[in-house]
Design a protein around this motif. Structure first.
Motif, PDB file in Angstrom:
ATOM      1  N   GLY A  32       0.787  -1.222   0.000  1.00 40.63           N
ATOM      2  CA  GLY A  32       0.000   0.000   0.000  1.00 40.63           C
ATOM      3  C   GLY A  32       0.816   1.268   0.000  1.00 40.63           C
ATOM      4  N   ASN A  33       2.089   1.206   0.336  1.00 45.49           N
ATOM      5  CA  ASN A  33       2.933   2.391   0.342  1.00 45.49           C
ATOM      6  C   ASN A  33       4.149   2.119  -0.522  1.00 45.49           C
ATOM      7  N   GLU A  34       4.125   2.626  -1.754  1.00 47.40           N
ATOM      8  CA  GLU A  34       5.188   2.313  -2.694  1.00 47.40           C
ATOM      9  C   GLU A  34       6.447   3.107  -2.433  1.00 47.40           C
ATOM     10  N   ASN A  35       6.405   4.091  -1.553  1.00 44.53           N
ATOM     11  CA  ASN A  35       7.553   4.972  -1.365  1.00 44.53           C
ATOM     12  C   ASN A  35       7.983   5.077   0.103  1.00 44.53           C
ATOM     13  N   MET A  36       7.734   4.041   0.900  1.00 42.79           N
ATOM     14  CA  MET A  36       8.095   4.124   2.295  1.00 42.79           C
ATOM     15  C   MET A  36       9.600   4.332   2.458  1.00 42.79           C
ATOM     16  N   LYS A  37       9.966   5.284   3.297  1.00 40.62           N
ATOM     17  CA  LYS A  37      11.365   5.581   3.572  1.00 40.62           C
ATOM     18  C   LYS A  37      11.681   5.272   5.032  1.00 40.62           C
ATOM     19  N   ALA A  38      12.949   5.052   5.293  1.00 40.68           N
ATOM     20  CA  ALA A  38      13.362   4.714   6.655  1.00 40.68           C
ATOM     21  C   ALA A  38      14.755   5.251   6.935  1.00 40.68           C
ATOM     22  N   MET A  39      15.055   5.332   8.215  1.00 43.63           N
ATOM     23  CA  MET A  39      16.383   5.746   8.673  1.00 43.63           C
ATOM     24  C   MET A  39      16.880   4.739   9.691  1.00 43.63           C
ATOM     25  N   ILE A  40      18.153   4.396   9.591  1.00 45.41           N
ATOM     26  CA  ILE A  40      18.809   3.596  10.620  1.00 45.41           C
ATOM     27  C   ILE A  40      19.736   4.518  11.405  1.00 45.41           C
ATOM     28  N   LEU A  41      19.514   4.580  12.711  1.00 49.76           N
ATOM     29  CA  LEU A  41      20.328   5.421  13.590  1.00 49.76           C
ATOM     30  C   LEU A  41      21.591   4.654  13.947  1.00 49.76           C
ATOM     31  N   ALA A  42      22.707   5.049  13.335  1.00 49.85           N
ATOM     32  CA  ALA A  42      23.928   4.250  13.435  1.00 49.85           C
ATOM     33  C   ALA A  42      25.171   5.089  13.709  1.00 49.85           C
ATOM     34  N   ALA A  43      24.999   6.267  14.305  1.00 45.00           N
ATOM     35  CA  ALA A  43      26.129   7.183  14.455  1.00 45.00           C
ATOM     36  C   ALA A  43      26.827   7.087  15.816  1.00 45.00           C
ATOM     37  N   GLY A  44      26.374   6.162  16.664  1.00 44.74           N
ATOM     38  CA  GLY A  44      26.957   6.092  18.005  1.00 44.74           C
ATOM     39  C   GLY A  44      28.409   5.642  18.007  1.00 44.74           C
ATOM     40  N   PHE A  45      29.067   5.802  19.143  1.00 44.65           N
ATOM     41  CA  PHE A  45      30.473   5.427  19.280  1.00 44.65           C
ATOM     42  C   PHE A  45      30.657   3.925  19.475  1.00 44.65           C
ATOM     43  N   GLY A  46      29.581   3.197  19.769  1.00 41.37           N
ATOM     44  CA  GLY A  46      29.721   1.770  20.019  1.00 41.37           C
ATOM     45  C   GLY A  46      30.438   1.467  21.323  1.00 41.37           C
ATOM     46  N   THR A  47      30.317   2.369  22.292  1.00 44.99           N
ATOM     47  CA  THR A  47      31.048   2.220  23.554  1.00 44.99           C
ATOM     48  C   THR A  47      30.686   0.941  24.279  1.00 44.99           C
ATOM     49  N   ARG A  48      29.404   0.589  24.274  1.00 45.22           N
ATOM     50  CA  ARG A  48      28.982  -0.611  25.004  1.00 45.22           C
ATOM     51  C   ARG A  48      29.514  -1.892  24.363  1.00 45.22           C
ATOM     52  N   LEU A  49      29.920  -1.800  23.091  1.00 42.69           N
ATOM     53  CA  LEU A  49      30.427  -2.985  22.390  1.00 42.69           C
ATOM     54  C   LEU A  49      31.958  -3.052  22.377  1.00 42.69           C
ATOM     55  N   TRP A  50      32.613  -2.132  23.039  1.00 39.62           N
ATOM     56  CA  TRP A  50      34.069  -2.158  23.101  1.00 39.62           C
ATOM     57  C   TRP A  50      34.537  -3.455  23.770  1.00 39.62           C
ATOM     58  N   PRO A  51      35.578  -4.137  23.263  1.00 43.70           N
ATOM     59  CA  PRO A  51      36.531  -3.720  22.230  1.00 43.70           C
ATOM     60  C   PRO A  51      36.163  -4.145  20.814  1.00 43.70           C
ATOM     61  N   LEU A  52      34.965  -4.682  20.592  1.00 37.77           N
ATOM     62  CA  LEU A  52      34.599  -5.097  19.245  1.00 37.77           C
ATOM     63  C   LEU A  52      34.628  -3.926  18.273  1.00 37.77           C
ATOM     64  N   THR A  53      34.311  -2.718  18.774  1.00 38.35           N
ATOM     65  CA  THR A  53      34.253  -1.540  17.918  1.00 38.35           C
ATOM     66  C   THR A  53      35.571  -0.773  17.884  1.00 38.35           C
ATOM     67  N   ALA A  54      36.634  -1.389  18.356  1.00 36.79           N
ATOM     68  CA  ALA A  54      37.943  -0.739  18.284  1.00 36.79           C
ATOM     69  C   ALA A  54      38.430  -0.629  16.843  1.00 36.79           C
ATOM     70  N   SER A  55      38.015  -1.566  15.993  1.00 39.66           N
ATOM     71  CA  SER A  55      38.493  -1.582  14.612  1.00 39.66           C
ATOM     72  C   SER A  55      37.392  -1.411  13.574  1.00 39.66           C
ATOM     73  N   VAL A  56      36.123  -1.595  13.966  1.00 40.27           N
ATOM     74  CA  VAL A  56      35.006  -1.442  13.026  1.00 40.27           C
ATOM     75  C   VAL A  56      33.885  -0.676  13.719  1.00 40.27           C
ATOM     76  N   PRO A  57      33.070   0.060  12.954  1.00 43.92           N
ATOM     77  CA  PRO A  57      31.902   0.695  13.569  1.00 43.92           C
ATOM     78  C   PRO A  57      30.867  -0.359  13.942  1.00 43.92           C
ATOM     79  N   LYS A  58      30.065  -0.055  14.939  1.00 43.91           N
ATOM     80  CA  LYS A  58      29.071  -1.016  15.411  1.00 43.91           C
ATOM     81  C   LYS A  58      28.188  -1.582  14.302  1.00 43.91           C
ATOM     82  N   PRO A  59      27.734  -0.785  13.333  1.00 42.32           N
ATOM     83  CA  PRO A  59      26.850  -1.365  12.307  1.00 42.32           C
ATOM     84  C   PRO A  59      27.499  -2.466  11.474  1.00 42.32           C
ATOM     85  N   LEU A  60      28.819  -2.530  11.456  1.00 44.13           N
ATOM     86  CA  LEU A  60      29.498  -3.517  10.620  1.00 44.13           C
ATOM     87  C   LEU A  60      29.987  -4.736  11.395  1.00 44.13           C
TER      88      LEU A  60
END
Length: 337
Positions: A32-60
């Motif tokens: 029913g909505n051919e043009n639905m748009k979305a945003m992924i909020l992915a700009a955080g520092f990934g602090t809670r995931l450290w040290p996993l985010t030491a070399s990659v951003p959290k989204p990756l």
């Protein structure tokens, strides 16, 4: 130098995390909505995931060898999203390169880099020119779920209001007070899991473009603070309550490990491409090995996630851990390195 993080295993296990696979656009559940748009909020520092985010951003960070953000995009595509914007800050070049010149599951993806982090409200405001006149979806970049987003959008449209928060009953994260008309009454700052009539935010929200006029441009802003101000002014914020779904916050190291190990791939002991496993090495329990992993003679991996290119040295045992890089020469238990 290895960066490490350790935790105490609880043994608790939730329902298996869904890993939604893409469908063709014709199979969308939201025709029913051919043009639905979305945003992924992915700009955080990934602090809670450290040290996993030491070399990659959290989204990756990989979930069963697929970047977390690609799994989120596949979920959005299944429910009818046709174009997507993602904000980025920490290690943003890696994220920009990941999407350069490609469409993910058929969706055009735009990455908006924040040189200074703007928060959830400021990040959404910074994409103001991306939206048209229709309601759009914003999703946190650290959740895995199979919640029906198309149905949430329809709920929002039928109930009116500038925004709708998709909520569920999730014990430890419950805090948002909802009234009898399915509107958000209060958004406390502290969790209140024992109270009746309070719910947890799923990380999914539906917004009208008109909401953006209430967010100041070019500065840090928390979207929940915006909602608190609007509620105080008598402006309606909807509460779409959902149940019967699967959901996992992947924002901490223990939750990340659990999200991986509860996939169907881990149950089958996923082994990536070009791995070298010695005849005397052992893989036990649930486990995920990335591409090019080497398990030397006598090495043991149990209930763990091993990223691409890692070598587990002879006789080393890894249990309940996440290993992101390098050669592991000593035993690990409930650690991330």
């Amino acid at each position: 130098m290895l960066l490490s993080y350790a935790w105490t295993a609880t043994g608790n296990r939730q329902e298996s995390v869904p890993l939604i696979h893409p469908r063709r656009a014709a199979e969308s559940t939201n025709p029913g909505n051919e043009n639905m748009k979305a945003m992924i909020l992915a700009a955080g520092f990934g602090t809670r995931l450290w040290p996993l985010t030491a070399s990659v951003p959290k989204p990756l960070v990989p979930v069963a060898n697929v970047p977390l953000i690609d799994r989120i995009i596949s979920h959005l595509a299944v429910f009818g999203v046709k174009s997507l914007v993602i904000n980025a800050h920490h290690r943003h070049r890696q994220l920009t390169e990941h999407f350069a010149g490609v469409q993910v599951f058929g969706l055009p993806v735009e990455v908006r880099v924040e040189e200074e982090i703007l928060g959830t409200g400021g990040g959404i405001k910074n994409t103001e020119d991306f939206w048209d006149d229709e309601a759009f979806v914003a999703v946190n970049g650290d959740i895995l779920t199979n919640i029906d987003i198309a149905s949430a959008v329809e709920w929002h449209r039928s109930h009116g209001g500038l925004a709708t928060l998709v909520l569920h009953d999730y014990g430890q994260f419950n805090k948002i007070v909802v009234d009898g008309e399915s509107m958000v009454r209060r958004i406390p700052t502290n969790y209140d899991p024992g109270r009746k009539g309070v719910f947890a935010f799923t990380g999914i929200q539906v917004l009208e473009p008109a909401l953006l006029q209430y967010i100041a441009p070019g500065c840090y802003s928390n979207i929940m603070d915006c909602y608190r101000r609007l509620i105080a002014q008598g402006i309606k914020i909807g509460a779409c309550l959902v149940s019967g779904h699967r959901w996992c916050d992947v924002g901490t190291v223990p939750a990340y490990l659990r999200a991986n190990l509860e996939t169907s791939e881990a149950e089958r002991r996923l082994v990536g491409k070009d791995c070298t496993i010695a005849s005397g090495a052992r893989i036990e329990g649930r486990a995920i090995l990335g591409n090019g992993v080497v398990l030397e003679e006598g090495a043991r991996v149990a209930d763990s996630v091993i990223w691409d290119g890692v070598t587990v040295c002879e006789g080393v045992s890894i249990t309940g851990s996440v290993v992101t890089s390098g050669r592991v020469a000593s035993d690990l238990r409930n650690q991330a390195v």
